[in-house]
Write a protein that holds these residues in place. Structure first.
Motif, PDB file in Angstrom:
ATOM      1  N   VAL A 208     121.818 -44.961 -23.738  1.00  0.00           N
ATOM      2  CA  VAL A 208     120.999 -43.748 -23.760  1.00  0.00           C
ATOM      3  C   VAL A 208     121.858 -42.507 -23.562  1.00  0.00           C
ATOM      4  O   VAL A 208     122.716 -42.463 -22.685  1.00  0.00           O
ATOM      5  CB  VAL A 208     119.906 -43.817 -22.662  1.00  0.00           C
ATOM      6  CG1 VAL A 208     119.167 -42.508 -22.524  1.00  0.00           C
ATOM      7  CG2 VAL A 208     118.940 -44.954 -22.961  1.00  0.00           C
ATOM      8  N   VAL A 209     121.601 -41.513 -24.408  1.00  0.00           N
ATOM      9  CA  VAL A 209     122.188 -40.193 -24.245  1.00  0.00           C
ATOM     10  C   VAL A 209     121.041 -39.269 -23.882  1.00  0.00           C
ATOM     11  O   VAL A 209     120.105 -39.084 -24.660  1.00  0.00           O
ATOM     12  CB  VAL A 209     122.892 -39.699 -25.524  1.00  0.00           C
ATOM     13  CG1 VAL A 209     123.478 -38.305 -25.309  1.00  0.00           C
ATOM     14  CG2 VAL A 209     123.966 -40.680 -25.963  1.00  0.00           C
ATOM     15  N   VAL A 210     121.079 -38.713 -22.685  1.00  0.00           N
ATOM     16  CA  VAL A 210     120.041 -37.820 -22.190  1.00  0.00           C
ATOM     17  C   VAL A 210     120.324 -36.412 -22.695  1.00  0.00           C
ATOM     18  O   VAL A 210     121.341 -35.816 -22.336  1.00  0.00           O
ATOM     19  CB  VAL A 210     119.988 -37.823 -20.646  1.00  0.00           C
ATOM     20  CG1 VAL A 210     118.983 -36.799 -20.133  1.00  0.00           C
ATOM     21  CG2 VAL A 210     119.662 -39.212 -20.126  1.00  0.00           C
ATOM     22  N   GLY A 211     119.451 -35.894 -23.542  1.00  0.00           N
ATOM     23  CA  GLY A 211     119.551 -34.513 -23.992  1.00  0.00           C
ATOM     24  C   GLY A 211     118.729 -33.643 -23.066  1.00  0.00           C
ATOM     25  O   GLY A 211     117.564 -33.950 -22.796  1.00  0.00           O
ATOM     26  N   ALA A 212     119.320 -32.578 -22.535  1.00  0.00           N
ATOM     27  CA  ALA A 212     118.604 -31.714 -21.595  1.00  0.00           C
ATOM     28  C   ALA A 212     119.068 -30.274 -21.766  1.00  0.00           C
ATOM     29  O   ALA A 212     120.224 -30.023 -22.108  1.00  0.00           O
ATOM     30  CB  ALA A 212     118.865 -32.165 -20.155  1.00  0.00           C
ATOM     31  N   ARG A 213     118.169 -29.335 -21.516  1.00  0.00           N
ATOM     32  CA  ARG A 213     118.548 -27.919 -21.564  1.00  0.00           C
ATOM     33  C   ARG A 213     119.539 -27.590 -20.461  1.00  0.00           C
ATOM     34  O   ARG A 213     120.479 -26.849 -20.651  1.00  0.00           O
ATOM     35  CB  ARG A 213     117.311 -27.027 -21.432  1.00  0.00           C
ATOM     36  CG  ARG A 213     116.481 -27.004 -22.666  1.00  0.00           C
ATOM     37  CD  ARG A 213     115.328 -26.040 -22.507  1.00  0.00           C
ATOM     38  NE  ARG A 213     114.553 -26.021 -23.743  1.00  0.00           N
ATOM     39  CZ  ARG A 213     113.435 -25.362 -23.875  1.00  0.00           C
ATOM     40  NH1 ARG A 213     112.950 -24.656 -22.868  1.00  0.00           N
ATOM     41  NH2 ARG A 213     112.789 -25.401 -25.017  1.00  0.00           N
ATOM     42  N   ASP A 214     119.307 -28.152 -19.291  1.00  0.00           N
ATOM     43  CA  ASP A 214     120.155 -27.904 -18.131  1.00  0.00           C
ATOM     44  C   ASP A 214     121.179 -29.036 -18.034  1.00  0.00           C
ATOM     45  O   ASP A 214     120.809 -30.197 -17.820  1.00  0.00           O
ATOM     46  CB  ASP A 214     119.282 -27.833 -16.876  1.00  0.00           C
ATOM     47  CG  ASP A 214     120.084 -27.587 -15.622  1.00  0.00           C
ATOM     48  OD1 ASP A 214     120.764 -28.535 -15.157  1.00  0.00           O
ATOM     49  OD2 ASP A 214     120.027 -26.462 -15.099  1.00  0.00           O
ATOM     50  N   ALA A 215     122.461 -28.704 -18.184  1.00  0.00           N
ATOM     51  CA  ALA A 215     123.515 -29.722 -18.194  1.00  0.00           C
ATOM     52  C   ALA A 215     123.542 -30.551 -16.918  1.00  0.00           C
ATOM     53  O   ALA A 215     123.700 -31.767 -16.968  1.00  0.00           O
ATOM     54  CB  ALA A 215     124.877 -29.063 -18.428  1.00  0.00           C
ATOM     55  N   SER A 216     123.373 -29.908 -15.769  1.00  0.00           N
ATOM     56  CA  SER A 216     123.432 -30.663 -14.513  1.00  0.00           C
ATOM     57  C   SER A 216     122.231 -31.584 -14.363  1.00  0.00           C
ATOM     58  O   SER A 216     122.370 -32.697 -13.851  1.00  0.00           O
ATOM     59  CB  SER A 216     123.564 -29.728 -13.317  1.00  0.00           C
ATOM     60  OG  SER A 216     122.449 -28.874 -13.216  1.00  0.00           O
ATOM     61  N   ALA A 217     121.066 -31.159 -14.819  1.00  0.00           N
ATOM     62  CA  ALA A 217     119.882 -32.019 -14.755  1.00  0.00           C
ATOM     63  C   ALA A 217     120.051 -33.224 -15.676  1.00  0.00           C
ATOM     64  O   ALA A 217     119.674 -34.349 -15.328  1.00  0.00           O
ATOM     65  CB  ALA A 217     118.627 -31.235 -15.133  1.00  0.00           C
ATOM     66  N   GLY A 218     120.647 -33.003 -16.839  1.00  0.00           N
ATOM     67  CA  GLY A 218     120.904 -34.110 -17.759  1.00  0.00           C
ATOM     68  C   GLY A 218     121.911 -35.092 -17.191  1.00  0.00           C
ATOM     69  O   GLY A 218     121.735 -36.307 -17.276  1.00  0.00           O
ATOM     70  N   ALA A 219     122.970 -34.560 -16.595  1.00  0.00           N
ATOM     71  CA  ALA A 219     124.000 -35.416 -15.995  1.00  0.00           C
ATOM     72  C   ALA A 219     123.424 -36.231 -14.844  1.00  0.00           C
ATOM     73  O   ALA A 219     123.737 -37.425 -14.697  1.00  0.00           O
ATOM     74  CB  ALA A 219     125.179 -34.571 -15.517  1.00  0.00           C
ATOM     75  N   GLU A 220     122.577 -35.607 -14.030  1.00  0.00           N
ATOM     76  CA  GLU A 220     121.963 -36.324 -12.912  1.00  0.00           C
ATOM     77  C   GLU A 220     121.038 -37.423 -13.420  1.00  0.00           C
ATOM     78  O   GLU A 220     121.021 -38.531 -12.880  1.00  0.00           O
ATOM     79  CB  GLU A 220     121.206 -35.359 -11.996  1.00  0.00           C
ATOM     80  CG  GLU A 220     120.492 -36.021 -10.834  1.00  0.00           C
ATOM     81  CD  GLU A 220     121.401 -36.810  -9.889  1.00  0.00           C
ATOM     82  OE1 GLU A 220     120.864 -37.651  -9.140  1.00  0.00           O
ATOM     83  OE2 GLU A 220     122.627 -36.603  -9.878  1.00  0.00           O
ATOM     84  N   ALA A 221     120.254 -37.128 -14.448  1.00  0.00           N
ATOM     85  CA  ALA A 221     119.364 -38.152 -15.018  1.00  0.00           C
ATOM     86  C   ALA A 221     120.181 -39.322 -15.559  1.00  0.00           C
ATOM     87  O   ALA A 221     119.836 -40.488 -15.336  1.00  0.00           O
ATOM     88  CB  ALA A 221     118.492 -37.551 -16.107  1.00  0.00           C
ATOM     89  N   ALA A 222     121.278 -39.035 -16.252  1.00  0.00           N
ATOM     90  CA  ALA A 222     122.132 -40.096 -16.797  1.00  0.00           C
ATOM     91  C   ALA A 222     122.738 -40.922 -15.663  1.00  0.00           C
ATOM     92  O   ALA A 222     122.803 -42.151 -15.749  1.00  0.00           O
ATOM     93  CB  ALA A 222     123.227 -39.493 -17.671  1.00  0.00           C
ATOM     94  N   ARG A 223     123.168 -40.254 -14.595  1.00  0.00           N
ATOM     95  CA  ARG A 223     123.734 -40.973 -13.444  1.00  0.00           C
ATOM     96  C   ARG A 223     122.698 -41.915 -12.857  1.00  0.00           C
ATOM     97  O   ARG A 223     122.980 -43.069 -12.546  1.00  0.00           O
ATOM     98  CB  ARG A 223     124.215 -39.987 -12.379  1.00  0.00           C
ATOM     99  CG  ARG A 223     124.943 -40.669 -11.208  1.00  0.00           C
ATOM    100  CD  ARG A 223     125.122 -39.741 -10.023  1.00  0.00           C
ATOM    101  NE  ARG A 223     123.867 -39.358  -9.392  1.00  0.00           N
ATOM    102  CZ  ARG A 223     123.100 -40.153  -8.638  1.00  0.00           C
ATOM    103  NH1 ARG A 223     123.445 -41.415  -8.432  1.00  0.00           N
ATOM    104  NH2 ARG A 223     121.976 -39.716  -8.105  1.00  0.00           N
TER     105      ARG A 223
END
Length: 151
Positions: free
Chosen positions: A28-43
């Motif tokens: 899964v690649v999480v696409g998000a407007r907010d980079a940190s929110a996307g990175a946290e979701a991926a983590r």
């Protein structure tokens, strides 16, 4: 390896779809407007999930100004895009499917959160099903929770 890019994958229905597809073994690649929110979701997803900032509204974003028909069209036009993409990709293994997940409890509007009967996790099932259609399934279809919906 099967890769799924989930736009809005850091919250709501997108997050639920990302979780379900990760559980089904997809990368899964999480696409998000907010980079940190996307990175946290991926983590939090783990399982080799990664993230990418996708913000068509931020002038600093590489995707700013990108013409994305799905964001700029009505539902009827989106249906037409589904058919056109399916025809354009007919000689590839890529499936193009429009999905109606139902009335979902999200933050889209206050009425959704208060009155929608489906949780994001429940609605994610139909989206995830579309993402893992078998090789012999038709492309260019529209599905809901129950079945293919006639155009």
């Amino acid at each position: 390896m099967t890769v799924a890019l989930i736009t809005g994958g850091n919250r709501g229905l997108g997050r639920a779809v990302a979780e379900e597809l990760a559980e089904r073994g997809m990368t899964v690649v999480v696409g998000a407007r907010d980079a940190s929110a996307g990175a946290e979701a991926a983590r939090q997803l783990g399982k080799e999930a990664t993230s990418v900032q996708l913000d068509v509204t931020d002038p600093a974003s590489a995707f700013y100004g990108m013409v994305v028909p799905a964001y700029q069209s009505s539902k009827a036009a989106l249906n037409n895009i589904t058919i056109a993409l399916a025809k354009a990709l007919v000689d590839t293994p890529i499936k193009v499917t429009s999905v109606c997940p139902g009335f979902v409890q999200t933050d889209l509007t206050p009425i959704n959160r208060d009155q929608a009967p489906l949780t994001a996790a429940q609605a994610a099932t139909v989206v995830a099903t579309a993402a893992v259609l078998p090789d012999d399934a038709p492309s260019g279809t529209f599905i809901d929770r129950n079945r293919a919906v006639a155009w």
